[in-house]
Design a protein around this motif. Structure first.
Motif, short mmCIF file in Angstrom:
data_model
loop_
_atom_site.label_atom_id
_atom_site.label_comp_id
_atom_site.label_asym_id
_atom_site.label_seq_id
_atom_site.Cartn_x
_atom_site.Cartn_y
_atom_site.Cartn_z
N PHE A 179 0.84 -1.21 0.00
CA PHE A 179 0.00 0.00 0.00
C PHE A 179 0.86 1.24 0.00
N HIS A 180 1.86 1.29 0.87
CA HIS A 180 2.70 2.49 0.97
C HIS A 180 3.60 2.69 -0.26
N LEU A 181 3.84 1.61 -1.00
CA LEU A 181 4.60 1.72 -2.24
C LEU A 181 3.72 2.07 -3.43
N GLY A 182 2.39 2.09 -3.21
CA GLY A 182 1.47 2.43 -4.28
C GLY A 182 1.04 1.24 -5.11
N MET A 183 1.36 0.04 -4.67
CA MET A 183 0.99 -1.18 -5.38
C MET A 183 -0.35 -1.67 -4.81
N LEU A 184 -1.43 -0.99 -5.18
CA LEU A 184 -2.72 -1.21 -4.54
C LEU A 184 -3.32 -2.58 -4.83
N GLU A 185 -3.13 -3.11 -6.03
CA GLU A 185 -3.68 -4.42 -6.35
C GLU A 185 -3.05 -5.50 -5.47
N ASP A 186 -1.72 -5.44 -5.34
CA ASP A 186 -1.02 -6.41 -4.49
C ASP A 186 -1.40 -6.23 -3.02
N ALA A 187 -1.52 -4.97 -2.61
CA ALA A 187 -1.91 -4.68 -1.22
C ALA A 187 -3.28 -5.26 -0.92
N LEU A 188 -4.19 -5.13 -1.86
CA LEU A 188 -5.54 -5.65 -1.67
C LEU A 188 -5.52 -7.16 -1.44
N VAL A 189 -4.74 -7.88 -2.24
CA VAL A 189 -4.65 -9.33 -2.10
C VAL A 189 -4.08 -9.71 -0.73
N PHE A 190 -2.97 -9.09 -0.35
CA PHE A 190 -2.33 -9.42 0.92
C PHE A 190 -3.22 -9.04 2.10
N GLY A 230 -3.55 14.74 0.55
CA GLY A 230 -2.85 14.00 1.57
C GLY A 230 -3.64 13.67 2.81
N ARG A 231 -4.91 14.01 2.86
CA ARG A 231 -5.68 13.72 4.06
C ARG A 231 -5.93 12.22 4.23
N ARG A 232 -5.93 11.48 3.16
CA ARG A 232 -6.21 10.05 3.24
C ARG A 232 -4.93 9.22 3.23
N GLY A 233 -3.79 9.83 3.25
CA GLY A 233 -2.55 9.08 3.23
C GLY A 233 -2.32 8.38 1.91
N THR A 234 -2.49 9.10 0.83
CA THR A 234 -2.33 8.52 -0.50
C THR A 234 -0.87 8.15 -0.73
N PRO A 235 -0.61 6.91 -1.13
CA PRO A 235 0.78 6.50 -1.39
C PRO A 235 1.38 7.28 -2.55
N GLN A 236 2.63 7.63 -2.42
CA GLN A 236 3.33 8.41 -3.43
C GLN A 236 3.38 7.68 -4.77
N GLY A 237 3.57 6.37 -4.75
CA GLY A 237 3.62 5.61 -6.00
C GLY A 237 2.30 5.66 -6.76
N PHE A 238 1.20 5.69 -6.03
CA PHE A 238 -0.11 5.78 -6.67
C PHE A 238 -0.32 7.16 -7.28
N ILE A 239 0.13 8.20 -6.60
CA ILE A 239 0.03 9.56 -7.15
C ILE A 239 0.86 9.66 -8.42
N GLU A 240 2.06 9.07 -8.41
CA GLU A 240 2.91 9.11 -9.61
C GLU A 240 2.25 8.38 -10.77
N GLU A 241 1.60 7.25 -10.46
CA GLU A 241 0.89 6.51 -11.51
C GLU A 241 -0.24 7.36 -12.10
N CYS A 242 -0.91 8.10 -11.26
CA CYS A 242 -2.02 8.95 -11.73
C CYS A 242 -1.50 10.13 -12.55
N TYR A 243 -0.32 10.63 -12.23
CA TYR A 243 0.26 11.70 -13.04
C TYR A 243 0.53 11.23 -14.45
N MET A 244 0.77 9.95 -14.63
CA MET A 244 1.07 9.42 -15.94
C MET A 244 -0.16 9.33 -16.83
N LEU A 245 -1.35 9.48 -16.25
CA LEU A 245 -2.57 9.42 -17.05
C LEU A 245 -2.52 10.52 -18.05
#
Length: 109
Positions: free
Chosen positions: A8-19, A94-109
């Motif tokens: 989750f903290h690395l922004g790998m939300l799919e893997d985080a969800l499984v674990f 940042g109020r929800r503690g958004t992982p930096q990796g997820f923000i970077e992925e969204c910037y790529m959109l």
């Protein structure tokens, strides 16, 4: 559960969800097993596991982030840039503690 939190903290939300979901199942089984060993007085005074609260919070965060990302992508697809900007700012605030990796992925959109 630790791997889920790390993902989750690395922004790998799919893997985080499984674990996290598998960790949640383990916690529920452990609580059930423990609750059968408690007498009535101890059962009602027994605190719920803090690990369960952490997992529930992270899973809620993941669902929130995915919903907002879907809205951002959909608004970009229909060229409604002000709407996508408004929703994208929910990630960055940042109020929800958004992982930096997820923000970077969204910037790529």
């Amino acid at each position: 559960m630790i791997l889920g939190q790390a993902c989750f903290h690395l922004g790998m939300l799919e893997d985080a969800l499984v674990f996290l979901q598998s960790g949640k199942r383990v916690v529920v089984v452990a609580l059930r097993r423990e609750s059968t060993n408690l007498n009535d007085d101890r059962f009602f005074s027994h605190n719920s596991c803090s690990e369960s609260e952490i997992v529930r919070h992270l899973l809620g965060n993941i669902n929130f982030l995915w919903k907002i990302k879907i809205v951002v992508v959909a608004s970009l697809d229909v060229s409604c840039y002000s709407e996508s900007e408004r929703n994208f700012s929910k990630f960055i605030d940042g109020r929800r503690g958004t992982p930096q990796g997820f923000i970077e992925e969204c910037y790529m959109l």
